[in-house]
Design a protein around this motif. Structure first.
Motif, PDB file in Angstrom:
ATOM      1  N   ALA A 299     -17.928  32.194   0.392  1.00  0.00           N
ATOM      2  CA  ALA A 299     -16.760  31.413   0.799  1.00  0.00           C
ATOM      3  C   ALA A 299     -16.922  29.975   0.315  1.00  0.00           C
ATOM      4  O   ALA A 299     -17.753  29.222   0.827  1.00  0.00           O
ATOM      5  CB  ALA A 299     -16.605  31.451   2.309  1.00  0.00           C
TER       6      ALA A 299
ATOM      7  N   GLU B  61     -17.774  41.771  -1.878  1.00  0.00           N
ATOM      8  CA  GLU B  61     -17.861  41.123  -0.577  1.00  0.00           C
ATOM      9  C   GLU B  61     -17.132  41.935   0.488  1.00  0.00           C
ATOM     10  O   GLU B  61     -17.641  42.126   1.596  1.00  0.00           O
ATOM     11  CB  GLU B  61     -17.288  39.704  -0.638  1.00  0.00           C
ATOM     12  CG  GLU B  61     -17.381  38.970   0.689  1.00  0.00           C
ATOM     13  CD  GLU B  61     -16.781  37.588   0.690  1.00  0.00           C
ATOM     14  OE1 GLU B  61     -16.762  36.973   1.771  1.00  0.00           O
ATOM     15  OE2 GLU B  61     -16.321  37.118  -0.376  1.00  0.00           O
TER      16      GLU B  61
ATOM     17  N   ALA C 166     -11.699  37.234  -0.926  1.00  0.00           N
ATOM     18  CA  ALA C 166     -12.979  37.912  -1.122  1.00  0.00           C
ATOM     19  C   ALA C 166     -12.828  38.946  -2.238  1.00  0.00           C
ATOM     20  O   ALA C 166     -11.794  39.611  -2.334  1.00  0.00           O
ATOM     21  CB  ALA C 166     -13.423  38.592   0.169  1.00  0.00           C
TER      22      ALA C 166
ATOM     23  N   ARG D 266     -15.958  36.378   6.663  1.00  0.00           N
ATOM     24  CA  ARG D 266     -16.374  36.148   5.281  1.00  0.00           C
ATOM     25  C   ARG D 266     -17.891  36.096   5.234  1.00  0.00           C
ATOM     26  O   ARG D 266     -18.557  35.807   6.233  1.00  0.00           O
ATOM     27  CB  ARG D 266     -15.844  34.794   4.755  1.00  0.00           C
ATOM     28  CG  ARG D 266     -14.353  34.732   4.510  1.00  0.00           C
ATOM     29  CD  ARG D 266     -13.844  35.694   3.448  1.00  0.00           C
ATOM     30  NE  ARG D 266     -14.469  35.525   2.147  1.00  0.00           N
ATOM     31  CZ  ARG D 266     -13.983  34.755   1.169  1.00  0.00           C
ATOM     32  NH1 ARG D 266     -12.873  34.083   1.349  1.00  0.00           N
ATOM     33  NH2 ARG D 266     -14.621  34.670   0.017  1.00  0.00           N
TER      34      ARG D 266
END
Length: 113
Positions: free
Chosen positions: A89, A69, A65, A84
């Motif tokens: 992702a 994020e 990430a 996530r």
């Protein structure tokens, strides 16, 4: 094709699902394309946490990430080490098992700024 096993979620996927997706697609796009209507309030622009998922298997196959994020994930309900944003992702060639959390925080619909 890569397989994503979606664990049961009472509202979005009560029986769970197994879907086949092309590598290079985001988890969010894969879910939406398979009629699993995961919330994505920011239209997949990495500006909210409504598409938060927990990757129970295959987490290490995803690219790391980025900082944005990570910052957003800190605000997600039910954050876990394998959390996530599904819009960020990207599916590789390793099969995944994902859980859609029971709740989400949508600051727009909840009237927060």
């Amino acid at each position: 094709m890569t397989q994503i096993v979606v664990l049961p979620n009472a509202q979005l996927c009560p029986d769970g699902a197994v879907i086949e997706v092309e590598p290079g697609q985001t988890v969010c796009d894969a879910l939406l394309a398979n009629d699993i209507d995961i919330e994505h309030a920011c239209e997949k622009s990495c500006a909210c946490t409504t598409c938060h998922v927990i990757v129970r298997e295959g987490f290490t196959s995803l690219a790391e990430a980025d900082e944005l994020e990570e910052d957003l994930l800190d605000k997600a309900w039910g954050l876990e080490p394998q959390s996530r944003l599904s819009c960020q992702a990207v599916v590789a060639t390793t099969n995944l098992v994902v859980e859609i959390p029971r709740y989400t925080i949508n600051m727009v619909s909840e009237g927060k700024k």
